[in-house]
Design a protein around this motif. Structure first.
Motif, PDB file in Angstrom:
ATOM      1  N   LYS A 269       9.829  32.577  24.819  1.00 25.78           N
ATOM      2  CA  LYS A 269      10.803  32.269  25.872  1.00 25.78           C
ATOM      3  C   LYS A 269      10.352  32.846  27.215  1.00 25.78           C
ATOM      4  O   LYS A 269      10.401  32.169  28.241  1.00 25.78           O
ATOM      5  CB  LYS A 269      12.169  32.832  25.460  1.00 25.78           C
ATOM      6  CG  LYS A 269      13.258  32.723  26.498  1.00 25.78           C
ATOM      7  CD  LYS A 269      14.535  33.398  26.032  1.00 25.78           C
ATOM      8  CE  LYS A 269      14.354  34.895  26.069  1.00 25.78           C
ATOM      9  NZ  LYS A 269      15.559  35.674  25.856  1.00 25.78           N
ATOM     10  N   LEU A 270       9.886  34.104  27.216  1.00 22.85           N
ATOM     11  CA  LEU A 270       9.476  34.752  28.462  1.00 22.85           C
ATOM     12  C   LEU A 270       8.151  34.216  28.987  1.00 22.85           C
ATOM     13  O   LEU A 270       7.946  34.142  30.200  1.00 22.85           O
ATOM     14  CB  LEU A 270       9.420  36.271  28.275  1.00 22.85           C
ATOM     15  CG  LEU A 270      10.779  36.927  28.025  1.00 22.85           C
ATOM     16  CD1 LEU A 270      10.615  38.422  27.798  1.00 22.85           C
ATOM     17  CD2 LEU A 270      11.748  36.660  29.155  1.00 22.85           C
ATOM     18  N   GLN A 271       7.261  33.822  28.089  1.00 19.65           N
ATOM     19  CA  GLN A 271       6.009  33.210  28.538  1.00 19.65           C
ATOM     20  C   GLN A 271       6.285  31.901  29.262  1.00 19.65           C
ATOM     21  O   GLN A 271       5.666  31.608  30.286  1.00 19.65           O
ATOM     22  CB  GLN A 271       5.070  32.970  27.354  1.00 19.65           C
ATOM     23  CG  GLN A 271       4.380  34.224  26.881  1.00 19.65           C
ATOM     24  CD  GLN A 271       3.566  34.014  25.619  1.00 19.65           C
ATOM     25  OE1 GLN A 271       3.791  33.088  24.845  1.00 19.65           O
ATOM     26  NE2 GLN A 271       2.607  34.910  25.389  1.00 19.65           N
ATOM     27  N   LYS A 272       7.230  31.124  28.756  1.00 21.22           N
ATOM     28  CA  LYS A 272       7.603  29.866  29.425  1.00 21.22           C
ATOM     29  C   LYS A 272       8.178  30.117  30.809  1.00 21.22           C
ATOM     30  O   LYS A 272       8.065  29.280  31.696  1.00 21.22           O
ATOM     31  CB  LYS A 272       8.621  29.096  28.579  1.00 21.22           C
ATOM     32  CG  LYS A 272       8.023  28.427  27.373  1.00 21.22           C
ATOM     33  CD  LYS A 272       9.075  27.673  26.581  1.00 21.22           C
ATOM     34  CE  LYS A 272       8.482  27.052  25.350  1.00 21.22           C
ATOM     35  NZ  LYS A 272       9.489  26.380  24.507  1.00 21.22           N
ATOM     36  N   LYS A 273       8.796  31.283  30.993  1.00 19.76           N
ATOM     37  CA  LYS A 273       9.369  31.634  32.297  1.00 19.76           C
ATOM     38  C   LYS A 273       8.338  32.250  33.237  1.00 19.76           C
ATOM     39  O   LYS A 273       8.652  32.587  34.375  1.00 19.76           O
ATOM     40  CB  LYS A 273      10.556  32.595  32.115  1.00 19.76           C
ATOM     41  CG  LYS A 273      11.754  31.935  31.467  1.00 19.76           C
ATOM     42  CD  LYS A 273      12.920  32.902  31.394  1.00 19.76           C
ATOM     43  CE  LYS A 273      14.168  32.190  30.895  1.00 19.76           C
ATOM     44  NZ  LYS A 273      15.367  32.990  31.086  1.00 19.76           N
TER      45      LYS A 273
ATOM     46  N   GLU B 121      13.949  37.826  38.978  1.00 15.73           N
ATOM     47  CA  GLU B 121      13.943  36.436  39.452  1.00 15.73           C
ATOM     48  C   GLU B 121      13.777  35.450  38.300  1.00 15.73           C
ATOM     49  O   GLU B 121      14.395  34.397  38.288  1.00 15.73           O
ATOM     50  CB  GLU B 121      12.819  36.229  40.475  1.00 15.73           C
ATOM     51  CG  GLU B 121      13.083  36.884  41.806  1.00 15.73           C
ATOM     52  CD  GLU B 121      11.888  36.831  42.756  1.00 15.73           C
ATOM     53  OE1 GLU B 121      10.807  36.330  42.356  1.00 15.73           O
ATOM     54  OE2 GLU B 121      12.033  37.301  43.899  1.00 15.73           O
ATOM     55  N   LYS B 122      12.943  35.796  37.349  1.00 17.85           N
ATOM     56  CA  LYS B 122      12.598  34.858  36.276  1.00 17.85           C
ATOM     57  C   LYS B 122      13.441  35.019  35.009  1.00 17.85           C
ATOM     58  O   LYS B 122      13.686  34.041  34.305  1.00 17.85           O
ATOM     59  CB  LYS B 122      11.120  34.995  35.929  1.00 17.85           C
ATOM     60  CG  LYS B 122      10.213  34.585  37.073  1.00 17.85           C
ATOM     61  CD  LYS B 122       8.757  34.764  36.712  1.00 17.85           C
ATOM     62  CE  LYS B 122       7.854  34.345  37.875  1.00 17.85           C
ATOM     63  NZ  LYS B 122       6.445  34.559  37.546  1.00 17.85           N
ATOM     64  N   ALA B 123      13.848  36.251  34.707  1.00 19.03           N
ATOM     65  CA  ALA B 123      14.605  36.497  33.475  1.00 19.03           C
ATOM     66  C   ALA B 123      15.522  37.703  33.648  1.00 19.03           C
ATOM     67  O   ALA B 123      15.324  38.745  33.014  1.00 19.03           O
ATOM     68  CB  ALA B 123      13.639  36.709  32.314  1.00 19.03           C
TER      69      ALA B 123
ATOM     70  N   GLU C 136      16.872  40.069  30.870  1.00 16.44           N
ATOM     71  CA  GLU C 136      15.963  41.008  30.216  1.00 16.44           C
ATOM     72  C   GLU C 136      16.012  42.418  30.800  1.00 16.44           C
ATOM     73  O   GLU C 136      15.320  43.304  30.311  1.00 16.44           O
ATOM     74  CB  GLU C 136      14.524  40.482  30.289  1.00 16.44           C
ATOM     75  CG  GLU C 136      14.248  39.363  29.322  1.00 16.44           C
ATOM     76  CD  GLU C 136      14.262  39.815  27.871  1.00 16.44           C
ATOM     77  OE1 GLU C 136      13.722  40.887  27.552  1.00 16.44           O
ATOM     78  OE2 GLU C 136      14.808  39.073  27.040  1.00 16.44           O
TER      79      GLU C 136
END
Length: 186
Positions: A129-133, A157-159, A162
């Motif tokens: 999930k985080l790699q996709k973000k 900004e991205k996640a 987390e």
């Protein structure tokens, strides 16, 4: 002879010896004793053993339909203590269940009292999930670590969900030379 053809006496004798016939027993054994339509979200054993938490479980516990948090009994307490804390904060009861009949890899589930409208199913693997973000692998693999202002900003900004898994480096950390794990090996 089919089950429907058995007499009332035969049915009573069978249920007395083996217990009542259970509907969707295989499904219930996959979901820690719950029917699938009652499960809002769940995690696998490998997800529970990660150093990071899954904020999706906190969101599921905040759902109006959430009634209980069920945890497989053989999971180490250190892997579930934060999830139990979240359940307490939300007023959702929790219990640990053991059964040799449990099948599959479900280790934690948030369930409703009845069938639920919103079913998230298995929460996606955190790393994927985080790699996709677009979060760097250094940050993903080092949950619990300190992040400098730049890496913290990128994460927010991205996640932003987390942030529970990281700490923002402060002035004291900079003075003591504690490095940001996100900036290493870029």
């Amino acid at each position: 002879m089919k089950k429907n053809d058995e007499s009332k006496l035969e049915k009573t004798a069978r249920e007395g010896a083996f217990g009542p016939t259970e509907i969707k027993k295989g499904e219930k054994n996959r979901f820690l004793g719950e029917y699938q339509e009652r499960v809002i979200a769940y995690l696998s054993e490998s997800q529970l053993k990660e150093d990071a938490l899954y904020p999706e479980i906190k969101n599921a516990l905040q759902s109006a339909e959430a009634n209980k948090l069920i945890i497989r009994g053989d999971i180490d307490k250190k892997n579930i203590s934060d999830y139990i804390k979240w359940a307490r904060e939300e007023g959702v009861r929790f219990n640990r269940k053991n059964s040799p009949e449990f099948r599959g890899n479900v280790a934690l589930a948030v369930a409703g009292k009845d069938a639920v409208k919103q079913q998230l199913g298995q929460i996606p693997e955190r790393q994927e999930k985080l790699q996709k973000k677009g979060i760097s692998d250094n940050i993903i693999k080092n949950a619990g670590s300190l992040l400098c202002s730049d890496c913290w900003k990128e994460l927010m900004e991205k996640a932003p969900e987390e942030k529970i898994n990281y700490k923002k480096a402060g002035i004291f950390d900079k003075l003591t030379g504690t490095g940001c794990i996100g900036c290493q090996k870029k």
